[in-house]
Design a protein around this motif. Structure first.
Motif, PDB file in Angstrom:
ATOM      1  N   GLN A  25       0.861  -1.114   0.013  1.00 22.24           N
ATOM      2  CA  GLN A  25       0.046  -0.190  -0.141  1.00 22.24           C
ATOM      3  C   GLN A  25       0.893   1.234  -0.036  1.00 22.24           C
ATOM      4  OE1 GLN A  25      -1.878   0.825   3.653  1.00 22.24           O
ATOM      5  NE2 GLN A  25      -3.145   2.528   2.726  1.00 22.24           N
ATOM      6  N   ALA A  26       1.889   1.170   0.938  1.00 19.75           N
ATOM      7  CA  ALA A  26       2.689   2.380   0.904  1.00 19.75           C
ATOM      8  C   ALA A  26       3.465   2.768  -0.379  1.00 19.75           C
ATOM      9  CB  ALA A  26       3.919   2.267   1.967  1.00 19.75           C
ATOM     10  N   ALA A  27       4.109   1.634  -1.191  1.00 24.40           N
ATOM     11  CA  ALA A  27       4.588   1.775  -2.619  1.00 24.40           C
ATOM     12  C   ALA A  27       3.660   2.281  -3.450  1.00 24.40           C
ATOM     13  CB  ALA A  27       5.014   0.324  -2.817  1.00 24.40           C
ATOM     14  N   PRO A  41      -6.575  -1.344   1.071  1.00 21.60           N
ATOM     15  CA  PRO A  41      -5.948  -2.334   1.695  1.00 21.60           C
ATOM     16  C   PRO A  41      -6.578  -3.352   2.635  1.00 21.60           C
ATOM     17  CG  PRO A  41      -5.416  -0.409   2.847  1.00 21.60           C
ATOM     18  CD  PRO A  41      -6.168  -0.068   1.725  1.00 21.60           C
ATOM     19  N   ALA A  42      -6.176  -4.727   2.902  1.00 22.55           N
ATOM     20  CA  ALA A  42      -6.833  -5.217   3.585  1.00 22.55           C
ATOM     21  C   ALA A  42      -5.744  -6.320   4.540  1.00 22.55           C
ATOM     22  CB  ALA A  42      -8.001  -6.568   2.968  1.00 22.55           C
ATOM     23  N   ARG A  74       5.053   1.898   5.730  1.00 23.56           N
ATOM     24  CA  ARG A  74       3.610   2.359   5.945  1.00 23.56           C
ATOM     25  C   ARG A  74       3.211   3.574   5.305  1.00 23.56           C
ATOM     26  NH1 ARG A  74       4.698  -2.043   7.330  1.00 23.56           N
ATOM     27  NH2 ARG A  74       4.282  -3.111   9.311  1.00 23.56           N
ATOM     28  N   ALA A  75       2.166   3.641   4.671  1.00 23.45           N
ATOM     29  CA  ALA A  75       1.510   4.585   4.014  1.00 23.45           C
ATOM     30  C   ALA A  75       1.263   5.781   5.345  1.00 23.45           C
ATOM     31  CB  ALA A  75       0.257   4.361   3.491  1.00 23.45           C
ATOM     32  N   ASP A  76       1.415   7.139   4.733  1.00 21.27           N
ATOM     33  CA  ASP A  76       1.265   8.065   5.808  1.00 21.27           C
ATOM     34  C   ASP A  76       0.014   9.183   5.249  1.00 21.27           C
ATOM     35  OD1 ASP A  76       1.581  10.135   7.456  1.00 21.27           O
ATOM     36  OD2 ASP A  76       3.470  11.181   6.914  1.00 21.27           O
ATOM     37  N   ALA A  77      -0.910   8.786   5.970  1.00 19.69           N
ATOM     38  CA  ALA A  77      -2.283   9.716   5.898  1.00 19.69           C
ATOM     39  C   ALA A  77      -2.436  10.731   7.167  1.00 19.69           C
ATOM     40  CB  ALA A  77      -3.368   8.814   5.748  1.00 19.69           C
ATOM     41  N   GLY A  78      -1.389  10.958   7.678  1.00 20.89           N
ATOM     42  CA  GLY A  78      -1.582  12.038   8.862  1.00 20.89           C
ATOM     43  C   GLY A  78      -1.684  11.350  10.141  1.00 20.89           C
ATOM     44  N   GLU A  79      -1.849  12.244  11.294  1.00 19.54           N
ATOM     45  CA  GLU A  79      -2.013  11.689  12.644  1.00 19.54           C
ATOM     46  C   GLU A  79      -3.365  12.204  13.283  1.00 19.54           C
ATOM     47  OE1 GLU A  79       1.154  13.380  14.432  1.00 19.54           O
ATOM     48  OE2 GLU A  79       2.916  12.190  13.400  1.00 19.54           O
ATOM     49  N   PRO A 193      -7.147   4.239   6.411  1.00 19.53           N
ATOM     50  CA  PRO A 193      -5.736   3.431   6.056  1.00 19.53           C
ATOM     51  C   PRO A 193      -4.655   4.588   5.961  1.00 19.53           C
ATOM     52  CG  PRO A 193      -7.345   2.151   4.822  1.00 19.53           C
ATOM     53  CD  PRO A 193      -8.111   3.479   5.501  1.00 19.53           C
ATOM     54  N   GLY A 194      -3.527   4.017   7.032  1.00 12.12           N
ATOM     55  CA  GLY A 194      -2.549   4.948   6.980  1.00 12.12           C
ATOM     56  C   GLY A 194      -2.278   6.156   7.828  1.00 12.12           C
TER      57      GLY A 194
END
Length: 203
Positions: A25-27, A41-42, A74-79, A193-194
Motif C-alpha cells: 500500500q505504501a509503495a 488495503p486488507a 507504511r503509508a502516511d495519511a496524517g496523525e 488506512p495510513g
C-alpha cells in the motif's frame, strides 16, 4: 505476490500477510499507477480501483509487478489523537493476559504508536496495529450482543474503536467520546488506512 483482475475495472493483489499488504500500500501511494482511483488495503490483499477509459487493468497489473515494496514501510495519511477513558469491562482480563497491572496496560497502550492498517466490519471501523508486539489478545469466548459506540477494544494484534453500537467479541479496554464516523463530515471516517493514532488517557 499474485495479481488478479477483479470484475471489469479492478485489480486485486494477494500477498503473504499484513506486513506485506501495508508495505505494498505504501509503495502504491508513493508511485500510484496511472488511472488508479482507490487503493483499498486488507489483511492479505490490496484492491486497486481503475477509472474506466483512462487506462486498463492489464497496465495497472504490470505497474504493480514492477514495484519493490520496502518491508516495514507504511503509508502516511496524517496523525490523530484519541482521548480514552480506560475503564473497559475487560481491562482486568486484558491485564491478566498480558501479565501487566491495569495501569501498565494503560501506559503501554498510550505509549505505542498505532497505525490504521485497513477498514472493515462497519463503516468507520479501523483495524489499528502498533509498534508494541505485546499487544496480541484473543477475542472473547462469547461475543457481546451490544458494544457501545466509542468503545476502544483489542483483539488479535489490533485495536479498534466501535463507530456505532453493535454486537462484538473484542476485549473492551475503554471508551472515547471522539466521533470517528460522521456522514456529515468530509471524509466521514477519521480512522482511514495510513492514519497514525496516539491514544491518550482522558481526564
Amino acid at each position: 505476490m499474485r495479481v488478479l483482475n477483479c470484475a471489469d475495472w479492478g485489480v486485486l493483489v494477494e500477498v503473504g500477510g499484513l506486513d506485506e499488504a501495508l508495505a505494498l500500500q505504501a509503495a502504491l501511494e508513493e508511485r500510484r499507477p496511472d488511472g488508479v482511483t482507490d487503493i483499498v488495503p486488507a489483511a492479505r490483499t490490496v484492491l486497486l480501483r481503475v477509472e474506466p477509459g483512462r487506462t486498463d487493468p492489464a497496465a495497472v497489473a504490470r505497474a504493480v509487478r514492477g514495484l519493490r515494496p520496502r518491508p516495514g514501510r507504511r503509508a502516511d495519511a496524517g496523525e490523530l489523537e484519541v482521548p480514552v477513558h480506560y475503564d473497559g469491562a475487560d481491562l482486568a482480563d486484558i491485564a491478566a493476559h498480558l501479565g501487566m497491572s491495569q495501569r501498565e496496560v494503560v501506559a503501554a497502550h498510550t505509549a505505542a504508536t498505532w497505525t490504521v492498517a485497513f477498514c472493515g466490519f462497519a463503516p468507520g471501523f479501523g483495524y489499528m496495529v502498533s509498534d508494541d508486539p505485546r499487544f496480541h489478545l484473543p477475542r472473547r469466548s462469547e461475543a457481546r450482543t451490544r458494544v457501545p459506540t466509542g468503545a476502544v477494544a483489542l483483539a488479535g494484534e489490533f485495536t479498534g474503536v466501535y463507530p456505532r453500537s453493535s454486537p462484538g467479541g473484542w476485549q473492551l479496554l475503554g471508551r472515547t467520546d471522539l466521533v470517528v464516523w460522521d456522514t456529515d463530515r468530509d471524509p466521514p471516517a477519521l480512522l482511514r488506512p495510513g492514519v497514525r493514532v496516539r491514544f491518550r488517557e482522558a481526564p
